[in-house]
Design a protein around this motif. Structure first.
Motif, PDB file in Angstrom:
ATOM      1  N   GLU A  65       0.803  -1.066   0.116  1.00 18.44           N
ATOM      2  CA  GLU A  65       0.013   0.021  -0.022  1.00 18.44           C
ATOM      3  C   GLU A  65       0.822   1.165  -0.296  1.00 18.44           C
ATOM      4  OE1 GLU A  65      -0.858   0.727   4.790  1.00 18.44           O
ATOM      5  OE2 GLU A  65      -2.037  -0.786   3.538  1.00 18.44           O
ATOM      6  N   ASN A  66       2.095   1.056   0.004  1.00 15.13           N
ATOM      7  CA  ASN A  66       3.024   2.156  -0.108  1.00 15.13           C
ATOM      8  C   ASN A  66       3.658   2.550  -1.395  1.00 15.13           C
ATOM      9  OD1 ASN A  66       2.799   2.706   2.999  1.00 15.13           O
ATOM     10  ND2 ASN A  66       3.907   0.765   3.381  1.00 15.13           N
ATOM     11  N   SER A  67       3.221   1.908  -2.356  1.00 11.90           N
ATOM     12  CA  SER A  67       3.907   2.115  -3.735  1.00 11.90           C
ATOM     13  C   SER A  67       3.605   3.251  -4.294  1.00 11.90           C
ATOM     14  CB  SER A  67       3.441   0.690  -4.824  1.00 11.90           C
ATOM     15  OG  SER A  67       3.875  -0.409  -4.049  1.00 11.90           O
ATOM     16  N   MET A  86       3.172  -2.988  -9.672  1.00  6.74           N
ATOM     17  CA  MET A  86       3.238  -4.337 -10.071  1.00  6.74           C
ATOM     18  C   MET A  86       3.330  -4.471 -11.497  1.00  6.74           C
ATOM     19  SD  MET A  86       0.811  -6.069  -7.164  1.00  6.74           S
ATOM     20  CE  MET A  86       1.265  -7.667  -7.464  1.00  6.74           C
ATOM     21  N   GLU A  87       2.799  -3.750 -12.363  1.00 11.03           N
ATOM     22  CA  GLU A  87       2.698  -4.010 -13.712  1.00 11.03           C
ATOM     23  C   GLU A  87       3.882  -3.397 -14.426  1.00 11.03           C
ATOM     24  OE1 GLU A  87       1.538  -3.912 -17.971  1.00 11.03           O
ATOM     25  OE2 GLU A  87       1.090  -4.958 -16.099  1.00 11.03           O
ATOM     26  N   VAL A  88       4.547  -2.286 -13.742  1.00 10.22           N
ATOM     27  CA  VAL A  88       5.757  -1.911 -14.125  1.00 10.22           C
ATOM     28  C   VAL A  88       6.854  -2.920 -13.660  1.00 10.22           C
ATOM     29  CG1 VAL A  88       7.660   0.061 -13.587  1.00 10.22           C
ATOM     30  CG2 VAL A  88       5.178   0.712 -14.023  1.00 10.22           C
ATOM     31  N   ARG A  89       6.882  -3.409 -12.605  1.00  5.61           N
ATOM     32  CA  ARG A  89       7.597  -4.565 -12.252  1.00  5.61           C
ATOM     33  C   ARG A  89       7.495  -6.036 -12.886  1.00  5.61           C
ATOM     34  NH1 ARG A  89       6.937  -5.876  -6.734  1.00  5.61           N
ATOM     35  NH2 ARG A  89       5.224  -4.408  -6.739  1.00  5.61           N
ATOM     36  N   GLU A  90       6.426  -5.804 -13.867  1.00  6.72           N
ATOM     37  CA  GLU A  90       5.927  -7.023 -14.699  1.00  6.72           C
ATOM     38  C   GLU A  90       5.586  -8.231 -13.976  1.00  6.72           C
ATOM     39  OE1 GLU A  90       9.395  -8.176 -17.041  1.00  6.72           O
ATOM     40  OE2 GLU A  90       9.203  -6.455 -18.450  1.00  6.72           O
ATOM     41  N   SER A 117       1.684   2.728 -20.477  1.00 10.89           N
ATOM     42  CA  SER A 117       3.016   2.621 -19.815  1.00 10.89           C
ATOM     43  C   SER A 117       3.093   1.018 -19.541  1.00 10.89           C
ATOM     44  CB  SER A 117       3.127   3.118 -18.607  1.00 10.89           C
ATOM     45  OG  SER A 117       2.085   2.892 -17.670  1.00 10.89           O
ATOM     46  N   GLY A 118       2.287   0.232 -19.830  1.00 11.12           N
ATOM     47  CA  GLY A 118       2.398  -1.242 -19.490  1.00 11.12           C
ATOM     48  C   GLY A 118       2.633  -1.856 -20.330  1.00 11.12           C
ATOM     49  N   GLN A 119       2.720  -3.229 -20.125  1.00  7.66           N
ATOM     50  CA  GLN A 119       3.028  -4.220 -21.216  1.00  7.66           C
ATOM     51  C   GLN A 119       1.662  -5.112 -21.517  1.00  7.66           C
ATOM     52  OE1 GLN A 119       5.985  -4.481 -22.735  1.00  7.66           O
ATOM     53  NE2 GLN A 119       6.496  -2.648 -21.460  1.00  7.66           N
ATOM     54  N   SER A 120       0.826  -4.967 -20.397  1.00  9.35           N
ATOM     55  CA  SER A 120      -0.407  -5.968 -20.654  1.00  9.35           C
ATOM     56  C   SER A 120      -1.489  -5.152 -21.779  1.00  9.35           C
ATOM     57  CB  SER A 120      -1.082  -5.979 -19.485  1.00  9.35           C
ATOM     58  OG  SER A 120      -0.014  -6.591 -18.453  1.00  9.35           O
TER      59      SER A 120
END
Length: 377
Positions: A65-67, A86-90, A117-120
């Protein structure tokens, strides 16, 4: 690879469900290597169409919750910040796609940012806000047709009407089992109930229903009348862990009624089937389920529903959770709290950064629950 996917022992089934709730889908590739998952955020994204497309719905929950990813300002809710991080971290790289429901400004903006910005691959649906407004059902039906086309393009295969009907049956069965679990709620520890309901939004639905059916003997054996417990209703948006419910239970409370996005509200509502066009059945189900603060059927229906629910479950008090920067739930909390108080139900409103309750919340919860027990005496 875990070897406990079709457990016949009731306690093993229960253990599996609790593990899945705790993992929040993180070990899906090892546990379910033959399954393809599709991520989603909101209970208004129709699971039936995901399943009919040969995919498995996975509710996206943050691992922190701190991202604070650079793509979002700090004043966005931790659900948006945590999942985008989490998406940025794949962490979602294996997902076939991710579904966004336009429920609030943050989610609407997150969809565009994620796509950029994401891959999904992202898929959007925009359900009506006024679910019973003139033309709402016709509009909703058209949105489902559009979603069906997007999922067809994503999976490169035609989604047949029979596959949708089969998915309706599976989801109806899952919701029926969740309703049976909800009946046991007053006699079982609150964190356990919420874990089992959350697991149903993370596991392949056929695996979940099998495990939940098998777990009922163990659950019924565990059930016992709660003595000297303050009975409360909890209303909230997404709660990705059981921290709050563990604290409520530890301090002498028992959640007897649940209005949370990741709790029973996700499963509530009657699933209708049998129409020549199965999309009409989906429209009816999502239009008739108890509304969250982002949707409504009439001005006071949500307030009336929760007041009635609290009385039916003999709740002595209500705990309203507002996730920080969640504007729809913040607006809802004021009128909901006032209405419950007018009907003799004491209320406590807590603002949380995420799902974790800390020292300040513990102090307020303890005082509130003790006041309920003292008032009852």
């Amino acid at each position: 690879m875990v070897e406990t996917f079709n457990p016949t022992d009731s306690k093993e089934s229960l253990k599996l469900l609790i593990e899945e709730a705790s993992l929040k889908g993180a070990d899906r590739l090892n546990r379910y290597p033959k399954y393809r998952f599709f991520g989603y955020f909101c209970s208004y994204f129709p699971e039936e169409l995901i399943i009919a497309a040969g995919l498995h719905p996975l509710r996206l929950l943050p691992d922190s919750e701190n991202s604070t990813p650079v793509e979002l300002p700090a004043y966005c809710c931790s659900l948006a910040r945590g999942t985008l991080d989490m998406e940025v971290r794949e962490k979602w790289r294996d997902l076939v796609g991710i579904g966004f429901t336009h429920t609030c400004d943050t989610m609407q903006c997150l969809s565009g940012i994620w796509a950029a910005s994401g891959q999904s691959k992202t898929v959007d649906i925009v359900p009506p806000v006024m679910l019973k407004a003139p033309g709402a059902s016709r509009y909703y039906h058209a949105e489902l047709h559009t979603l069906l086309s997007k999922l067809t393009d994503l999976t490169k295969q035609k989604i047949e009407a029979e596959a949708i009907r089969n998915a309706l049956i599976l989801c109806a069965n899952t919701r029926k089992l969740a309703a049976e679990l909800d009946v046991l709620r007053p006699n079982l520890p609150s964190p356990l109930i919420f874990s089992l309901l959350r697991a149903g939004q993370l596991m392949p639905r056929s695996e979940y229903t099998h495990a939940l059916v098998n777990s009922f003997p163990a659950l019924k054996e565990m059930a016992e009348e709660p003595h000297n417990k303050a009975k409360v209703l909890v209303s909230s948006a997404v709660l990705e862990n059981d921290s709050l419910f563990e604290m409520i239970e530890e301090l002498g409370g028992r959640v007897v009624a649940d209005d949370t996005c990741t709790g029973f509200r996700h499963f509530s509502g009657v699933t209708v089937s049998g129409s020549e066009d199965p999309l009409l059945d989906i429209v009816r189900r999502y239009s008739e389920m108890p509304p969250c603060p982002c949707k409504n059927r009439s001005l006071n229906e949500r307030i009336s529903y929760l007041t009635t629910l609290a009385k039916q479950r003999h709740a002595q008090g209500a705990i309203i959770i507002v996730r920080k920067y969640c504007e729809p739930h913040a607006w809802d909390a004021a009128t909901l709290s006032e209405s419950l108080r007018k009907n003799g139900i004491r209320t406590l409103t807590l603002e949380l950064e995420g799902a974790n309750a800390g020292g300040q919340e513990r102090t307020r919860l303890q005082a509130f629950l003790e006041s309920l027990l003292g008032y009852e005496l």
